[in-house]
Design a protein around this motif. Sequence first.
Motif, short mmCIF file in Angstrom:
data_model
loop_
_atom_site.label_atom_id
_atom_site.label_comp_id
_atom_site.label_asym_id
_atom_site.label_seq_id
_atom_site.Cartn_x
_atom_site.Cartn_y
_atom_site.Cartn_z
N LEU A 64 0.87 -1.19 0.00
CA LEU A 64 0.00 0.00 0.00
C LEU A 64 0.90 1.23 0.00
CD1 LEU A 64 -2.79 -0.99 2.55
CD2 LEU A 64 -2.65 -1.42 0.07
N ARG A 65 0.52 2.20 -0.83
CA ARG A 65 1.38 3.35 -1.04
C ARG A 65 1.23 4.39 0.06
NH1 ARG A 65 3.86 3.25 -6.06
NH2 ARG A 65 2.32 2.23 -7.36
N ILE A 66 1.64 4.01 1.26
CA ILE A 66 1.55 4.96 2.38
C ILE A 66 2.50 6.13 2.15
CG2 ILE A 66 3.28 3.75 3.80
CD1 ILE A 66 1.59 4.41 6.26
N THR A 67 3.56 5.89 1.34
CA THR A 67 4.52 6.97 1.11
C THR A 67 3.91 8.13 0.34
OG1 THR A 67 5.29 5.77 -0.84
CG2 THR A 67 6.59 5.50 1.16
N ASN A 68 2.79 7.88 -0.38
CA ASN A 68 2.11 9.01 -1.02
C ASN A 68 1.67 10.04 0.00
OD1 ASN A 68 2.31 7.83 -3.51
ND2 ASN A 68 0.19 8.29 -4.08
N TYR A 69 1.45 9.57 1.22
CA TYR A 69 0.94 10.46 2.26
C TYR A 69 2.04 10.86 3.25
CZ TYR A 69 -3.77 9.36 0.66
OH TYR A 69 -4.90 9.24 -0.10
N ALA A 70 3.28 10.51 2.92
CA ALA A 70 4.37 10.74 3.88
C ALA A 70 4.42 12.20 4.35
CB ALA A 70 5.71 10.34 3.27
N ASP A 71 4.33 13.09 3.38
CA ASP A 71 4.44 14.50 3.74
C ASP A 71 3.29 14.95 4.62
OD1 ASP A 71 6.47 16.23 3.39
OD2 ASP A 71 5.98 16.77 1.32
N GLU A 72 2.08 14.53 4.24
CA GLU A 72 0.92 14.95 5.03
C GLU A 72 0.95 14.30 6.42
OE1 GLU A 72 -2.98 14.19 3.36
OE2 GLU A 72 -3.90 15.20 5.08
N LEU A 73 1.37 13.05 6.46
CA LEU A 73 1.46 12.37 7.76
C LEU A 73 2.43 13.10 8.68
CD1 LEU A 73 1.46 8.65 6.59
CD2 LEU A 73 -0.30 9.76 7.98
N LEU A 74 3.49 13.62 8.09
CA LEU A 74 4.47 14.35 8.87
C LEU A 74 3.94 15.73 9.26
CD1 LEU A 74 7.43 14.43 9.92
CD2 LEU A 74 8.00 15.62 7.81
N ARG A 75 3.44 16.44 8.28
CA ARG A 75 2.98 17.81 8.49
C ARG A 75 1.86 17.85 9.54
NH1 ARG A 75 -0.36 19.76 4.74
NH2 ARG A 75 0.46 18.24 3.26
N ASP A 76 0.91 16.93 9.43
CA ASP A 76 -0.25 16.98 10.32
C ASP A 76 0.08 16.61 11.76
OD1 ASP A 76 -1.74 17.95 8.30
OD2 ASP A 76 -2.97 16.17 8.00
N LEU A 77 1.27 16.09 11.99
CA LEU A 77 1.66 15.85 13.39
C LEU A 77 1.63 17.15 14.17
CD1 LEU A 77 4.64 13.35 13.00
CD2 LEU A 77 2.40 12.86 13.98
N GLU A 78 1.88 18.25 13.47
CA GLU A 78 1.84 19.57 14.12
C GLU A 78 0.43 19.93 14.54
OE1 GLU A 78 4.78 20.71 14.68
OE2 GLU A 78 5.55 19.08 13.43
N ARG A 79 -0.54 19.28 13.90
CA ARG A 79 -1.93 19.60 14.23
C ARG A 79 -2.49 18.68 15.30
NH1 ARG A 79 -4.72 19.59 8.47
NH2 ARG A 79 -6.50 19.22 9.82
N LEU A 80 -1.62 17.95 15.96
CA LEU A 80 -2.09 17.02 16.99
C LEU A 80 -1.52 17.38 18.37
CD1 LEU A 80 -1.69 13.71 14.95
CD2 LEU A 80 -3.81 14.95 15.42
N PRO A 81 -1.86 18.56 18.87
CA PRO A 81 -1.33 18.94 20.18
C PRO A 81 -1.85 18.05 21.29
CG PRO A 81 -3.01 20.50 19.48
CD PRO A 81 -2.75 19.59 18.31
N GLY A 82 -2.94 17.31 21.02
CA GLY A 82 -3.50 16.44 22.05
C GLY A 82 -2.81 15.07 22.09
N TRP A 83 -1.74 14.92 21.32
CA TRP A 83 -0.99 13.66 21.34
C TRP A 83 0.26 13.83 22.18
CZ3 TRP A 83 -0.75 9.77 16.84
CH2 TRP A 83 -2.02 9.56 16.31
N PRO A 84 0.72 12.76 22.83
CA PRO A 84 1.96 12.87 23.60
C PRO A 84 3.12 13.24 22.67
CG PRO A 84 0.85 10.77 24.04
CD PRO A 84 0.14 11.40 22.90
#
Length: 875
Positions: A213-233
């Motif tokens: 499965l081409r999860i790497t297509n979403y690599a950038d978004e998966l990385l970028r959106d980590l900034e939008r998860l302040p409720g995560w440890p």
Amino acid sequence: MPQEEKSETTITRPERPNDERYDAQRVESKWTERWQQDASIYAAEPDSAKKKFYVLEMLPYPSGALHMGHVRNYSIGDALARYMWMSGYNVLHPMGWDSFGLPAENAAISANVPPREWTLRNIANMKAQMKRLGFAYDWSREVTTCFPEYYRWNQWFFLKLYERGLAYRKKSKVNWCPKCATVLANEQVLSNGCCWRHEDTVVEQRELEQWFLRITNYADELLRDLERLPGWPEKVRTMQRNWIGRSEGTLVDFKLDYGPEHKGFGPAGSTITVFTTRIDTIFGATSVQLAPEHPIVIDLAAKNPDLRAKVDQLIAEQRKAKEAGDIGEIEKHGVPTGRYAINPFNNERIPIWVANYILMDYGTGAIMSVPAHDDRDYEFAEKYGLEIRLVILPISNDPEETMAEPPLPFTTHDGMLINSGIYSGMACDAAIKKLAEFAEQKGIGKATVTYRLKDWGISRQRYWGTPIPMLYCAKDGIVPVPEKDLPVILPDKVEITLTGGSPLARVPEFANVTCPRCGGPARRETDTMDTFVDSSWYFYRYCDARNDRAPFDSKIAQYWFGEKGIDQYIGGVEHAILHLIYSRFWTKFMRDIGLITNDEPVERLFTQGMVIKDGAKMSKSLGNVVSPDEMVARYGADAARLYSLFAAPPDRDLDWQDSGIEGIQRFLGRVYRFFVRYPVETLPATPLQPRQETSASQAAPLCPQARALQRKLHQTIKRVSDDFQGRWHFNTCISAIMELLNAMYGYEDSVAQSSAKGENETRLLAEVQRDVVLMLAPFAPYLAHELWEMMGEKSSLLKASWPKYDPELAKEEELEIPVQISGKLRSKVVVPADSTEEFVIERALADEKVKATIAGKQVIKKIYVPGKMVNLVVK
RNA sequence: GCCGGGAUGGCGAAAUUGGCAGACGCAGCGGACUUAAAAUCCGCAGGGCUCAAAAGGCCUGUGGGGGUUCGAUUCCCCCUCCCGGCACCA
């Protein structure tokens, strides 16, 4: 379901028992049965009039029985769910089973039980355990991933991924665990190179055809959106960031040198593309280093037996280091190829080497070696006597340091280029841009981004999983199973072995099919899906678990997920990369095909600590396993749950101690005893007035001891409520309730038996008792329900309102102010809470001990922190 | 090597914004109740010194060293150890 029985049990108000002793087993089994008969109390439907709250605990693998880690996980979630119910939210709190996977096959082999039977038996047992523990799940939404009603949607998603080019088949090196007898995803290989299920078994590399499965297509978004998860440890976000491993750099083509004595390199091409993050150092490149498995190396080695022997040695070293898990400490070795490459920036001819520290599966498998400005290149050049050329100088505010020759290797970005042609004098960061632009213009390279993250290999050569809905036809090639033919049912009668590849391949009636395109014979894909596919989207299925036309209804999912996803997800940190990155990927894919509108599955994530015993993780081999069943039988479910919340804050590891749970059992008995010993005979006939009114009417006439108890009550409500909304330190919540109970006993001892006990005191006692029950409800639901009923309450405790505190009533009237002399505690003075600074300092100075201490000295500074302390600085 | 988390009594821990270190509980000790035990209720309790004893007083104490501050478990710098993740990632 027998309706009449139910109504009979809830109407009668039982007599207050005479026995002070709390019989947890009797009370708990009574309520387990009642809750069983009315499961609908935990059900929730979308209701636009109410604020939703989706609280979720990670679904378990049905291994056979719950362990203490489960109990802790679910106790946290259940406490939160109950608190949110009592706070008026529309709460979704479901549970299910991650029920595909290898252990079921192992059981089939060792105990000769069919995987399905083994799994369903375990589910039945664990479900009974959960019910006995009193967790408030909406079982009408139960999801069992090994049922075709569920896994058909895995297959449906797979077809959607395939349609969009996000599922593809390729032959490549893959991780193979000999004990699992199957391929593993990169995420399932531990950092020491071992299998995640068999921590002592080194994973082998095998060349196989696999679905990815081409999860790497979403690599950038998966990385970028980590900034939008302040409720995560922060820890989990960092782990995901590392795992994705984004690296910005430049690809640069080095032409091979066709010197007079060489005839070219054949089919592998005439350039070597290297990846570098430091193109600013390219004028310092003194060799090109290739991975031993680089195509050019293979090509060269094929024509040169001597080189081939050396390269094979390098490959062997690399493999050995990888399998030992210390590729980071491999001793650097390399061999020159005898060939040369041309640095496109200065047209310099530099030697091409093969080195065992260059990895084929990162970047391009080729680097330019800059010994002066890279630790590894420096070490390598020193060893083999390669040229070391300084091209960056430090820049510093200190003119002495600037332009001074730095100790090598000098690897920081804060520098300036020298010996770099027209780029000399530029700062590193500026030069990186300029050089990349130039390379792109000249067609000799370009800026690029590299990831550590690889596509997700999901094929498993196992039986107990979702069949991959694909066919292979001699004429039409790879053919997806038409959507109307879903689900592809996993056959029941299969011989399971750990050898000989996919068990399904040995089932002719499954494997042999006709091609839906040409009608000719075709072979079915006999690998199954990684079980992490199942858990990548299960929490959406809970929203609409019985839907047979779609994975779920989008509108319903939109209600429960809202803009930001699950309100609170709770589970172990061991899924920080695996499950939690896959399900983020799946959410983004589902959004892209229009199923949902949220970008992320989980708004707030909580990772609870491990439950350990005697300082070590519980394990059978250590013999330190604590069984939940045994704890429930000995101390009761409430005690087991309460202790798992009390012994440590939930994010820390918890060292289980039997003597600790005994203390909790005593506490529960002490609560019960208080209610039996001091029954409130005169409950108000009408429901209690709104709190402000009662408080106002009570504030004045209460005797001082009663007033103190009332204050303690409101302080306790504040502490417990604040913690639910903030930091979740349930251990201190429970301490606070214990303190309140101690105060209740103290109050009864000192006042209530005396003649001072008037109607207001009785009303207060009723109020305190009622609020204690409400505050205990999220933590110890059995006892709370029993006491609720003993108090004659008819309403459902689950939906009763959480008590509110009155800040006025929580306030102290007198304060004990510590007095420090030059920062050392010397005395304390008692003052009215509304005292002015002048008054407090005056009282402090008048204190006998203070006078004695400061006698003969001069007070040079007087500090007063309102309500906290006085500090008199003397000289 | 890099990143994240942690280190507080005999033990699990608390101290929410820089303001009484050790709440709450376990284990321990003492008392009440009991023929006795269990259960229960009440009390003591960081360490050291002083005092015949008690009360009291003094010193000291949050992994180690330094700093800022009237005041540091809390903020800053350096170091040690433990847990977790990543790692010749170019």
